[in-house]
Write a protein that holds these residues in place. Structure first.
Motif, PDB file in Angstrom:
ATOM      1  N   ASP A  42       0.833  -1.201   0.000  1.00 35.57           N
ATOM      2  CA  ASP A  42       0.000   0.000   0.000  1.00 35.57           C
ATOM      3  C   ASP A  42       0.870   1.255   0.000  1.00 35.57           C
ATOM      4  N   PHE A  43       1.949   1.246   0.766  1.00 35.45           N
ATOM      5  CA  PHE A  43       2.879   2.378   0.806  1.00 35.45           C
ATOM      6  C   PHE A  43       3.421   2.648  -0.595  1.00 35.45           C
ATOM      7  N   THR A  45       2.233   1.863  -3.502  1.00 35.25           N
ATOM      8  CA  THR A  45       1.182   2.361  -4.384  1.00 35.25           C
ATOM      9  C   THR A  45       0.860   3.824  -4.092  1.00 35.25           C
ATOM     10  N   SER A  46       0.757   4.153  -2.807  1.00 33.28           N
ATOM     11  CA  SER A  46       0.323   5.507  -2.447  1.00 33.28           C
ATOM     12  C   SER A  46       1.401   6.565  -2.649  1.00 33.28           C
ATOM     13  N   VAL A  47       2.672   6.167  -2.704  1.00 36.59           N
ATOM     14  CA  VAL A  47       3.744   7.154  -2.911  1.00 36.59           C
ATOM     15  C   VAL A  47       4.447   6.942  -4.253  1.00 36.59           C
ATOM     16  N   SER A  48       3.807   6.198  -5.151  1.00 38.66           N
ATOM     17  CA  SER A  48       4.450   5.953  -6.441  1.00 38.66           C
ATOM     18  C   SER A  48       4.764   7.292  -7.109  1.00 38.66           C
ATOM     19  N   LYS A 124       5.019  15.219   2.079  1.00 35.24           N
ATOM     20  CA  LYS A 124       4.117  14.536   1.139  1.00 35.24           C
ATOM     21  C   LYS A 124       3.902  13.081   1.546  1.00 35.24           C
ATOM     22  N   GLN A 127       1.710  12.464   4.693  1.00 36.79           N
ATOM     23  CA  GLN A 127       0.264  12.494   4.467  1.00 36.79           C
ATOM     24  C   GLN A 127      -0.249  11.101   4.113  1.00 36.79           C
ATOM     25  N   GLN A 128       0.497  10.393   3.273  1.00 38.49           N
ATOM     26  CA  GLN A 128       0.084   9.049   2.877  1.00 38.49           C
ATOM     27  C   GLN A 128       0.212   8.070   4.036  1.00 38.49           C
ATOM     28  N   ARG A 131      -2.638   8.566   6.364  1.00 36.49           N
ATOM     29  CA  ARG A 131      -3.843   7.925   5.813  1.00 36.49           C
ATOM     30  C   ARG A 131      -3.800   6.429   6.086  1.00 36.49           C
ATOM     31  N   GLN A 132      -2.637   5.834   5.868  1.00 34.06           N
ATOM     32  CA  GLN A 132      -2.469   4.402   6.089  1.00 34.06           C
ATOM     33  C   GLN A 132      -2.672   4.053   7.568  1.00 34.06           C
TER      34      GLN A 132
END
Length: 161
Positions: A42-43, A45-48, A124, A127-128, A131-132
């Motif tokens: 998930d990390f 994907t969210s910071v790609s 940045k 923030q992700q 959310r996680q």
């Protein structure tokens, strides 16, 4: 494998994948690793596009909250050998995310600071990660998050003593 040792989850997995998991689903180490894999996926994907790994996020966070810390200090808390940390720090320095200079108090050590681009990137990514963290907390009951943190810390201590 006897029918008595196969649980409903394993039967469902076997029907879906053709693979039995045996005792793995009941093993803490296996479930911790599965959770880590899901969180890291998930990390990623969210910071790609931001070109940062979970380990780099941790390092940037440590440097941010400990400005001027030495690489030696970070080695002790980051739980990696000195050469591995040195390579990781060098990569962050080359990318302009971290500044490294000789310590003013002890010239044998390098002191580390977050550079402006590192601070922006950390904001940045944070923030992700926040959310996680909210998503994981939502999967747990009201008091379970703190209880789980305590349990995981105790597991770490078992293997560090």
């Amino acid at each position: 494998m006897s029918v008595a040792s196969v649980n409903d989850t394993e039967v469902g997995e076997a029907a879906h994948t053709g693979i039995l998991f045996g005792p793995l689903p009941g093993m803490l180490g296996y479930q911790i690793r599965q959770a880590q894999t899901a969180v890291f996926r998930d990390f990623a994907t969210s910071v790609s596009g931001l070109e940062i790994s979970p380990g780099e996020f941790s390092l940037l966070t440590l440097i941010d909250v400990n400005p001027g810390a030495s690489q030696t200090q970070l080695t002790a808390v980051y739980k990696v050998d000195k050469s591995t940390l040195s390579l990781r720090i060098s990569g962050l320095v080359k990318r302009g995310l971290v500044r490294r200079s000789r310590s003013k108090t002890d010239r044998r050590y390098y002191a580390l600071w977050l550079a402006a681009p590192g601070r922006r990137l950390l904001g940045k990514v944070r923030q992700q990660v926040d959310r996680q963290e909210r998503a994981m907390a939502a999967a747990l009951g009201p008091d379970e998050r703190e209880a789980m943190l305590g349990m995981l810390e105790r597991i770490v201590r078992v293997f560090e003593s």
